[in-house]
Structures are given as C-alpha cells and as structure tokens.
Design a protein around this motif. Structure first.
Motif, PDB file in Angstrom:
ATOM      1  N   TYR A  38       0.859  -1.178   0.000  1.00 21.03           N
ATOM      2  CA  TYR A  38       0.000   0.000   0.000  1.00 21.03           C
ATOM      3  C   TYR A  38       0.897   1.229   0.000  1.00 21.03           C
ATOM      4  CZ  TYR A  38      -3.764  -3.093   1.541  1.00 21.03           C
ATOM      5  OH  TYR A  38      -4.688  -4.100   1.641  1.00 21.03           O
ATOM      6  N   VAL A  39       0.509   2.258  -0.709  1.00 18.34           N
ATOM      7  CA  VAL A  39       1.226   3.532  -0.686  1.00 18.34           C
ATOM      8  C   VAL A  39       0.452   4.487   0.205  1.00 18.34           C
ATOM      9  CG1 VAL A  39       2.017   5.495  -2.059  1.00 18.34           C
ATOM     10  CG2 VAL A  39       2.199   3.175  -2.973  1.00 18.34           C
ATOM     11  N   VAL A  40       1.165   5.139   1.113  1.00 21.48           N
ATOM     12  CA  VAL A  40       0.565   6.102   2.028  1.00 21.48           C
ATOM     13  C   VAL A  40       1.225   7.444   1.759  1.00 21.48           C
ATOM     14  CG1 VAL A  40       0.164   6.698   4.446  1.00 21.48           C
ATOM     15  CG2 VAL A  40       0.176   4.295   3.737  1.00 21.48           C
ATOM     16  N   SER A  41       0.414   8.453   1.474  1.00 20.86           N
ATOM     17  CA  SER A  41       0.961   9.743   1.077  1.00 20.86           C
ATOM     18  C   SER A  41      -0.006  10.872   1.386  1.00 20.86           C
ATOM     19  CB  SER A  41       1.246   9.729  -0.435  1.00 20.86           C
ATOM     20  OG  SER A  41       1.803  10.956  -0.846  1.00 20.86           O
ATOM     21  N   CYS A  42       0.528  12.061   1.562  1.00 25.01           N
ATOM     22  CA  CYS A  42      -0.287  13.263   1.716  1.00 25.01           C
ATOM     23  C   CYS A  42      -0.573  13.900   0.357  1.00 25.01           C
ATOM     24  CB  CYS A  42       0.425  14.268   2.621  1.00 25.01           C
ATOM     25  SG  CYS A  42       0.550  13.716   4.322  1.00 25.01           S
ATOM     26  N   ALA A 102       1.743   4.456   9.475  1.00 25.32           N
ATOM     27  CA  ALA A 102       2.149   5.131   8.239  1.00 25.32           C
ATOM     28  C   ALA A 102       1.384   6.438   8.057  1.00 25.32           C
ATOM     29  CB  ALA A 102       1.942   4.209   7.045  1.00 25.32           C
ATOM     30  N   LYS A 103       0.093   6.424   8.334  1.00 21.59           N
ATOM     31  CA  LYS A 103      -0.710   7.648   8.220  1.00 21.59           C
ATOM     32  C   LYS A 103      -0.238   8.703   9.214  1.00 21.59           C
ATOM     33  CE  LYS A 103      -5.025   5.696   6.467  1.00 21.59           C
ATOM     34  NZ  LYS A 103      -6.447   5.451   6.799  1.00 21.59           N
ATOM     35  N   GLU A 104       0.153   8.291  10.399  1.00 22.01           N
ATOM     36  CA  GLU A 104       0.658   9.226  11.402  1.00 22.01           C
ATOM     37  C   GLU A 104       2.013   9.807  10.983  1.00 22.01           C
ATOM     38  OE1 GLU A 104       0.735   6.869  14.978  1.00 22.01           O
ATOM     39  OE2 GLU A 104      -1.427   7.116  15.321  1.00 22.01           O
TER      40      GLU A 104
END
Length: 108
Positions: A14-18, A84-86
């Motif tokens: 999964y890719v987690v990004s802003c 990851a989101k944090e």
C-alpha cells in the motif's frame, strides 16, 4: 493429469501519502506498507523501517534481523497503516517538509 489449483491474489503493498496518487513530484514523500510474511507488515521508506516508537531504522538483510528488531518493526495491517498515516505528514526530503512541498505546489 495433475490439476492446477486456482490462482490466489493478495495485495502486498500500500502507498501512504499526503499527495494525490498521480502527483509525481509528491511521490518522493510516499511511504509504503509492505507485506513481510506470516501476517505481518512493515512501514517502509527508502530502505528504512518505521519502528513502533516512531523512529526509523535501516532494514538489514533478513539473516541479520533479531527477534527484538522484528517485534518492533512488524505489525498487523491495521497498525501498520495507522503508523504510516501518522508518519506521512512528517516526512522531509532535502530539508523540505510535506507542508513546504504542498505550499510550493500551490504557488505554481
């Protein structure tokens, strides 16, 4: 004739990004949550793994990873995605924060 089993499909990354998924400049700020086997996942960025305490450490080759290191750097999927989101808003690249990059993009 031997029958072949039905193929299985499993998501392993999964890719987690802003940033939006098609934002190529923002991609340098991406984190990945990757499957590492035995139901466990790692939060990865540029060869480093996020630990449960929020610090990053180099991910050595498998034979050099101690049980203690693995316990701090492997998570169930829900926990890995949460961590990851944090962490995603706090990534810096060449001294630029996520907020800096978003502000520069908005000025274009």
């Amino acid at each position: 004739m031997t029958s072949v089993p039905e193929p299985t499909v499993q998501a392993t990354r999964y890719v987690v990004s802003c940033f939006q998924p098609d934002d190529h400049e923002g991609a340098v700020f991406n984190l990945a949550v990757e499957y590492r086997g035995r139901g466990l996942w790692a939060v990865i960025r540029m060869g480093s793994c996020l630990g449960a305490d929020g610090t990053w450490s180099y991910e050595s080759i498998p034979s050099e990873r101690t049980d203690e290191w693995l316990a701090e750097h492997r998570f169930d999927l829900e926990t890995a995605l949460k961590l990851a989101k944090e962490a995603a808003p706090h990534i810096t690249v060449n001294g630029f924060t996520v907020a800096d990059a978003i502000a520069m993009e908005a000025r274009r």
